[in-house]
Design a protein around this motif. Structure first.
Motif, PDB file in Angstrom:
ATOM      1  N   PHE A  86       0.848  -1.197   0.000  1.00 52.16           N
ATOM      2  CA  PHE A  86       0.000   0.000   0.000  1.00 52.16           C
ATOM      3  C   PHE A  86       0.886   1.251   0.000  1.00 52.16           C
ATOM      4  N   VAL A 103     -10.556  -0.281   1.712  1.00 50.69           N
ATOM      5  CA  VAL A 103      -9.957  -1.361   0.928  1.00 50.69           C
ATOM      6  C   VAL A 103     -11.011  -2.436   0.741  1.00 50.69           C
ATOM      7  N   ASP A 104     -11.048  -2.996  -0.454  1.00 50.69           N
ATOM      8  CA  ASP A 104     -11.953  -4.103  -0.767  1.00 50.69           C
ATOM      9  C   ASP A 104     -11.169  -5.208  -1.450  1.00 50.69           C
ATOM     10  N   LEU A 106      -9.319  -7.733  -0.654  1.00 50.72           N
ATOM     11  CA  LEU A 106      -7.932  -8.001  -0.270  1.00 50.72           C
ATOM     12  C   LEU A 106      -7.676  -9.501  -0.333  1.00 50.72           C
ATOM     13  N   SER A 122      -0.354  -0.685 -10.029  1.00 48.13           N
ATOM     14  CA  SER A 122      -1.770  -0.387  -9.845  1.00 48.13           C
ATOM     15  C   SER A 122      -2.415  -0.036 -11.170  1.00 48.13           C
ATOM     16  N   THR A 139     -10.888   4.585  -7.614  1.00 48.95           N
ATOM     17  CA  THR A 139     -10.618   3.238  -7.114  1.00 48.95           C
ATOM     18  C   THR A 139      -9.517   2.623  -7.967  1.00 48.95           C
ATOM     19  N   HIS A 141      -6.865  -0.910  -8.454  1.00 56.19           N
ATOM     20  CA  HIS A 141      -6.528  -2.302  -8.145  1.00 56.19           C
ATOM     21  C   HIS A 141      -5.012  -2.354  -8.056  1.00 56.19           C
ATOM     22  N   PHE A 155      -5.396  -6.059  -3.994  1.00 54.16           N
ATOM     23  CA  PHE A 155      -6.530  -5.424  -3.325  1.00 54.16           C
ATOM     24  C   PHE A 155      -7.002  -4.241  -4.146  1.00 54.16           C
ATOM     25  N   GLN A 156      -8.200  -3.783  -3.829  1.00 57.76           N
ATOM     26  CA  GLN A 156      -8.706  -2.536  -4.387  1.00 57.76           C
ATOM     27  C   GLN A 156      -8.821  -1.544  -3.254  1.00 57.76           C
ATOM     28  N   ARG A 157      -8.546  -0.282  -3.561  1.00 63.20           N
ATOM     29  CA  ARG A 157      -8.724   0.767  -2.563  1.00 63.20           C
ATOM     30  C   ARG A 157      -9.271   2.004  -3.231  1.00 63.20           C
TER      31      ARG A 157
END
Length: 165
Positions: A86, A103-104, A106, A122, A139, A141, A155-157
């Motif tokens: 991150f 965060v989604d 993960l 990313s 957003t 990835h 992860f996505q944030r």
């Protein structure tokens, strides 16, 4: 005033703050970033992170325990892996300012061990203007890989990101 004081005052007067990071308009969906810094994670990093965060799972602090559970040595605490990857992305993605939204999705893909070097890349997944004037929601990835090019985490944030105007 001494010459050193004069030099410091002159340098201070010349200093200018520069905006850092990208703005909302820079994040077209599909745009890819290869974050330029890598970070080698050491055994000391792992021990310090695990103890300072009160994460006393013996997998991350006890070599004999980790080996008894199939690891060649103590693996790196997954939360340290996440925070490191991150962090590698911040300069390109969110350093321009704006609150972190979450965060989604993960996923930890492969164990990381002390001595592994982590890299991040990313891709912009979505971007839309926010109801808050002067901001958009972006957003990304993000994928972290080790020195062998093997993906270890993704992860996505999302963040609020300042617009240029």
């Amino acid at each position: 005033m001494t010459s050193n004081d004069e030099t410091v005052a002159r340098l201070h007067a010349q200093a200018q703050l520069r905006p850092r990071g990208n703005r909302y308009e820079d994040f077209e969906p599909g745009r890819r970033f290869v974050h330029h810094w890598g970070r080698t994670v050491t055994a000391a990093d792992n021990t310090l992170f695990s103890t300072l965060t009160l994460h006393y799972n013996p997998h991350y602090t006890n070599e004999a325990y980790a080996q008894a559970h199939g690891h060649r040595t103590v693996p790196v605490n997954p939360l340290l892996v996440f925070n490191t990857v991150f962090g590698l992305s911040v300069e390109d993605l969110s350093e321009g300012g704006g609150p972190f939204l979450g965060v989604d999705a993960l996923r930890y893909l492969v164990d990381v061990y002390p001595g592994d070097t982590l890299y991040a890349r990313s891709e912009v997944v979505a971007a839309r203007l926010a109801s808050r004037p002067g901001y958009g929601i972006v957003t990304w990835h993000t994928t972290g890989a080790n020195q062998h090019g093997q993906d270890v985490i993704d992860f996505q944030r999302s963040n609020l990101v300042k617009t240029r105007n």
